[in-house]
Design an enzyme around this catalytic site. Sequence first.
Site, mmCIF file in Angstrom:
data_model
loop_
_atom_site.group_PDB
_atom_site.id
_atom_site.type_symbol
_atom_site.label_atom_id
_atom_site.label_comp_id
_atom_site.label_asym_id
_atom_site.label_seq_id
_atom_site.Cartn_x
_atom_site.Cartn_y
_atom_site.Cartn_z
ATOM 1 C CG ASP A 67 -12.265 -3.942 -1.972
ATOM 2 O OD1 ASP A 67 -11.385 -4.764 -2.319
ATOM 3 O OD2 ASP A 67 -12.034 -2.722 -1.864
ATOM 4 C CG ASP B 96 -2.007 -0.994 1.183
ATOM 5 O OD1 ASP B 96 -2.170 -1.609 0.118
ATOM 6 O OD2 ASP B 96 -2.715 -1.173 2.185
#
Lengths: 258, 207
Positions: free
Chosen positions: A133, A14
């Site tokens: 997601d 990330d």
Amino acid sequence: MNSDIVARVIPCLDVTNGRVVKGVNFVDLRDAGDPVELAARYDMQGADELVFLDITASSDGRETMVDVVSRTAEQVFIPFTVGGGIREVADARKMLRAGADKVSVNTAAVQRPEVISDIAAEFGAQCVVCAIDAKWDASQNRWTVYLHGGRTATDLDAVQWAERAVSLGAGEILLTSMDRDGTRDGFDIALTKAVSSAVNVPVIASGGVGNLQHLAEGVTEGGATGVLAASIFHFGDHTIAEAKDVMSAHGIRVRPVG
Amino acid sequence: MTARPRVAVLDYGIGNLRSAQKALERVGADAVLTQDATVVSAADAVVLPGVGAFGACMDALRDVQLETVTHDAVASGVPFLGICVGMQMLFDGSEEDPDARGLGIIPGQVKWIPSSVQRPQMQWNQLNIRRDEPMFSDLGEHPWMYFVHSLHGVPTDSDCVTATVQYGDTLNVAFRKGNVFATQFHPEKSATAGLGLLHNFVASVKS
């Protein structure tokens, strides 16, 4: 599983404003926050692919990501995917020209599914990853697609959305369980299995890895051909080699390290 | 001091070409992305990359006037390497786009891999080397390379197949015909083994 399949171990980084977000714990890194140095380390360790997820909010930060990709391409000689902020063909082109092999689309694809076919038409389905997601919704007896890191529910069924994304030209599905993400309880196997049985493209399982056994389960039980993890690698709990040893002990074919 | 071999990477606007350039630089070449015929004809070696669909890549190559340049480079005898769809384009044609004409440098067709396995093959796989080739020197008996493809080359003359992999069937994944080398896999994305192959390619440039 077909014995010709070789599973992939994929660390995920990330990145915000050009820096790795979650702290990393490799003792001898010169700069633990530099995504390029971390990526090169994973390449050396035997990672099969890498995913950069750009969680930068501002557009200035996005330009920083192009620079990260560009510097990574000079040092890292395994495939890598860039996700976050890819909204149209021009964004994909910028990342691919800078040296990324694939781009992943998430929110933009839900809002405008044609972005998948647009990118696939120009650069090929192999470079379009649809990131999904998903969170279990007991009242509807399905997994619902969420946006914005799990904050915004959509009215999409995750399995159906995966099928649609593939029909539009997605070459791969990166499937994250929002229920499991950050828990270290293991992948959502039922979700992974539901999606991997519904589509004929590779599925990368993500969200919830707490130990190496979990990685193996994603493949043997979930039907994923790629397994993605962040913290167990970043914090130095386990190396890629250890992950592959455990997977191999479960009868999964992997590319040996070294 | 020996000059770094100049390698022209043919740039016709498709996806990620920078990785190929950087990998060639890593193994000692002076690599440039170019669509300039003068630059290509002055190069010591030429690389034709490619990703996406066969027909779209052929169209893009023709649009930037690189088809003739490619033929000239092959005819000049310099080491030439086709990668992935760049390899496929060297054939006469492809089942992916039956109406599109290939470069016809390696006689034969590009055919779908079996549908009994997941297509594309998007993974690392282990080569079975069929012929002792300078391109494979020091790579070990079964090097691991990275693949992303749904089709593979079936040449008229099977002797030009230099390596295969097992994926649903025995697939042809590396070829050689004279000064022309071609790989279905991505050496520029295959870590140490891939860089080793590119090193051998650059080393094949006659000093």
